[in-house]
Scaffold this motif. Structure first.
Motif, mmCIF file in Angstrom:
data_model
loop_
_atom_site.group_PDB
_atom_site.id
_atom_site.type_symbol
_atom_site.label_atom_id
_atom_site.label_comp_id
_atom_site.label_asym_id
_atom_site.label_seq_id
_atom_site.Cartn_x
_atom_site.Cartn_y
_atom_site.Cartn_z
ATOM 1 N N PRO A 44 0.806 -1.232 0.000
ATOM 2 C CA PRO A 44 0.000 0.000 0.000
ATOM 3 C C PRO A 44 0.837 1.279 0.000
ATOM 4 C CG PRO A 44 -0.845 -1.525 1.619
ATOM 5 C CD PRO A 44 0.453 -2.084 1.136
ATOM 6 N N TYR A 48 0.796 3.819 -3.044
ATOM 7 C CA TYR A 48 0.335 5.179 -2.766
ATOM 8 C C TYR A 48 1.260 6.203 -3.428
ATOM 9 C CZ TYR A 48 -0.648 9.494 -0.294
ATOM 10 O OH TYR A 48 -0.938 10.797 -0.002
ATOM 11 N N LYS A 52 0.559 8.187 -6.964
ATOM 12 C CA LYS A 52 0.420 9.637 -6.811
ATOM 13 C C LYS A 52 1.336 10.375 -7.775
ATOM 14 C CE LYS A 52 1.132 13.360 -3.490
ATOM 15 N NZ LYS A 52 1.818 14.160 -4.477
ATOM 16 N N TYR A 68 -3.551 13.200 -4.022
ATOM 17 C CA TYR A 68 -3.547 12.600 -2.682
ATOM 18 C C TYR A 68 -4.784 11.734 -2.474
ATOM 19 C CZ TYR A 68 0.252 15.502 -0.809
ATOM 20 O OH TYR A 68 1.456 16.083 -0.558
ATOM 21 N N PHE A 69 -5.910 12.267 -2.859
ATOM 22 C CA PHE A 69 -7.181 11.570 -2.651
ATOM 23 C C PHE A 69 -7.233 10.254 -3.429
ATOM 24 C CE2 PHE A 69 -11.618 10.902 -4.023
ATOM 25 C CZ PHE A 69 -12.191 10.687 -2.778
ATOM 26 N N TYR A 70 -6.915 10.298 -4.706
ATOM 27 C CA TYR A 70 -7.007 9.093 -5.529
ATOM 28 C C TYR A 70 -5.918 8.077 -5.189
ATOM 29 C CZ TYR A 70 -10.561 11.504 -8.174
ATOM 30 O OH TYR A 70 -11.711 12.159 -8.533
ATOM 31 N N ALA A 72 -4.775 7.604 -2.199
ATOM 32 C CA ALA A 72 -5.248 6.966 -0.968
ATOM 33 C C ALA A 72 -6.265 5.876 -1.281
ATOM 34 C CB ALA A 72 -5.849 8.006 -0.033
ATOM 35 N N ILE A 73 -7.107 6.105 -2.262
ATOM 36 C CA ILE A 73 -8.071 5.076 -2.672
ATOM 37 C C ILE A 73 -7.336 3.849 -3.203
ATOM 38 C CG2 ILE A 73 -9.870 4.532 -4.355
ATOM 39 C CD1 ILE A 73 -10.861 7.412 -4.025
ATOM 40 N N ALA A 75 -4.345 2.849 -2.357
ATOM 41 C CA ALA A 75 -3.715 2.180 -1.220
ATOM 42 C C ALA A 75 -4.737 1.375 -0.413
ATOM 43 C CB ALA A 75 -3.023 3.204 -0.326
ATOM 44 N N VAL A 76 -5.922 1.913 -0.222
ATOM 45 C CA VAL A 76 -6.962 1.196 0.526
ATOM 46 C C VAL A 76 -7.409 -0.050 -0.234
ATOM 47 C CG1 VAL A 76 -9.350 1.360 1.339
ATOM 48 C CG2 VAL A 76 -7.741 3.204 1.820
#
Length: 104
Positions: A44, A48, A52, A68-70, A72-73, A75-76
């Protein structure tokens, strides 16, 4: 205290349990756990930062805040994939050991 000799202690002739088979499965289980632990940490984080920088900012030209937002998705989703793989491997390993124990 009374003193017991070995013959009187082993009078029941109880067979000693064999731990050699259990040690092999324990080592295999610990290797599997260690592999998925390292994978859970590295994948992850690596996805990430690489997604990014290279995918969202480099390829798609997104802003820093959106990337950052995408990322993080991504990585989750990677965490959930690793967890699903661990459950699958653990389930198959447990059922294999159960079948081998049942055939003995």
């Amino acid at each position: 205290m009374e003193r017991y000799d070995k013959a009187s202690l082993n009078a029941a002739n109880v067979p000693l349990p064999e731990f050699s088979q259990n040690e092999g499965s324990l080592v295999a289980t610990l290797k599997t756990l260690l592999f998925f632990t390292v994978l859970m940490i590295m994948l992850p984080i690596g996805l990430y930062f690489s997604s990014k920088v290279y995918v969202f900012e480099g390829t798609y030209g997104m802003s820093n805040r959106d990337s950052y937002f995408y990322a993080a998705i991504v990585a989750v989703v990677a965490v959930h994939v690793v967890l699903a793989m661990f459950v699958y491997v653990a389930w198959n390993e447990g059922s294999r050991q159960w079948r081998e124990g049942k055939q003995d």
